[in-house]
Enzyme design. Structure first.
Site, PDB file in Angstrom:
ATOM      1  N   HIS A 150       0.957  -1.389  -0.034  1.00  0.00           N
ATOM      2  CA  HIS A 150       0.026  -0.409  -0.375  1.00  0.00           C
ATOM      3  C   HIS A 150       1.094   1.420   0.068  1.00  0.00           C
ATOM      4  O   HIS A 150       0.522   2.346  -0.751  1.00  0.00           O
ATOM      5  CB  HIS A 150      -0.865  -0.213   1.167  1.00  0.00           C
ATOM      6  N   HIS A 170       3.296   7.436   5.677  1.00  0.00           N
ATOM      7  CA  HIS A 170       2.560   7.834   5.604  1.00  0.00           C
ATOM      8  C   HIS A 170       0.993   7.101   7.466  1.00  0.00           C
ATOM      9  O   HIS A 170       0.395   7.986   8.247  1.00  0.00           O
ATOM     10  CB  HIS A 170       0.806   8.471   5.054  1.00  0.00           C
ATOM     11  N   ASP A 171       1.189   5.891   7.723  1.00  0.00           N
ATOM     12  CA  ASP A 171       0.425   5.156   8.073  1.00  0.00           C
ATOM     13  C   ASP A 171       1.327   4.424   9.655  1.00  0.00           C
ATOM     14  O   ASP A 171       0.847   3.748  10.488  1.00  0.00           O
ATOM     15  CB  ASP A 171       0.154   3.801   7.707  1.00  0.00           C
ATOM     16  N   GLU A 183      -0.145   6.110  12.764  1.00  0.00           N
ATOM     17  CA  GLU A 183      -1.872   5.024  12.713  1.00  0.00           C
ATOM     18  C   GLU A 183      -1.504   3.802  13.145  1.00  0.00           C
ATOM     19  O   GLU A 183      -1.866   3.277  14.061  1.00  0.00           O
ATOM     20  CB  GLU A 183      -2.179   5.799  11.709  1.00  0.00           C
ATOM     21  N   ASP A 184      -0.101   3.502  12.975  1.00  0.00           N
ATOM     22  CA  ASP A 184      -0.285   2.148  12.642  1.00  0.00           C
ATOM     23  C   ASP A 184       0.691   1.012  13.396  1.00  0.00           C
ATOM     24  O   ASP A 184       0.224   0.016  13.362  1.00  0.00           O
ATOM     25  CB  ASP A 184      -0.516   1.130  10.812  1.00  0.00           C
ATOM     26  N   ASP A 240      -3.430   8.009  -1.117  1.00  0.00           N
ATOM     27  CA  ASP A 240      -4.023   6.984  -0.120  1.00  0.00           C
ATOM     28  C   ASP A 240      -5.289   6.765  -0.853  1.00  0.00           C
ATOM     29  O   ASP A 240      -5.175   5.287  -0.018  1.00  0.00           O
ATOM     30  CB  ASP A 240      -3.915   8.071   1.629  1.00  0.00           C
TER      31      ASP A 240
HETATM   32 ZN    ZN Z   1      -2.929   4.310   3.665  1.00  0.00          ZN
END
Ligand code: ZN
Length: 187
Positions: A38, A64-65, A68-69, A125
């Site tokens: 991704h 970018h994630d 958050e993840d 995204d």
């Molecule tokens: Zn993403």
């Protein structure tokens, strides 16, 4: 040439960092592909379709994630990369303490407040996510939920426009194709 080499090394460093951070994660879709696919897709869209060469944008796309993840902090990103990359990734990070519905509402509300660089990353995204929901939806997602996702993505992107016409055009195309395919499989 030196600058180009440095840029490539910096980009690969971001890729290595993200691959390491997301190494145990897979996408939610039915093909359960490795999460890094991704991130590569988002950066590739920005470079190939958007013609974007700005290093901070491409690095932030790859990262970018991470906050958050994964167990990544803004401080860590700033130390490894720089303050601009950190700011971009933080702009693209939802507050996971909030309920999911509230986070989705805030993405629509906050879209116009994002910086131009964060906006174009967010559109790429959404292109990647709409493709996944169209072609590889999570097994437990019923048809209406997939349609709702597309509607929501369209609303978020409406607040992000005015950044990169080619990337915005690809989103429109991807959304149209998603709706066409979902309309043909409405059972
Ligand atoms: Zn993403």
């Amino acid at each position: 040439m030196q600058a180009t080499n440095n840029s490539l090394t910096s980009l690969l460093r971001a890729l290595h960092f993200a691959a390491d951070k997301h190494r145990d994660q897979r996408r939610k879709g039915c093909d359960a592909c490795p999460y890094i696919n991704h991130l590569i897709e988002v950066a590739e869209i920005l470079s190939r379709v958007g013609g974007i060469e700005d290093l901070a944008t491409l690095q932030a796309a790859i990262l970018h994630d991470t906050i958050e993840d994964t167990q990544t902090t803004g401080e860590e990103i700033e130390a490894r990369f720089d303050a601009e990359v950190r700011r971009l990734v933080e702009e693209l990070t939802d507050d996971k303490r909030l309920p999911k519905a509230e986070r989705k509402r805030l993405q629509i509300e906050h879209a116009p407040d994002l910086s131009l660089k964060a906006r174009v990353i967010k559109i790429a995204d959404k292109i990647s996510n709409v493709r996944d929901v169209t072609h590889f939806p999570p097994a437990h997602w019923p048809h209406p939920r997939r349609c709702e996702y597309l509607d929501w993505a369209e609303e978020v992107v409406a607040g992000l426009r005015g950044t990169n016409p080619a990337v915005e055009g690809l989103f429109d195309l991807t959304l149209r194709e998603g709706r066409r395919i979902l309309a043909g499989s409405s059972s």
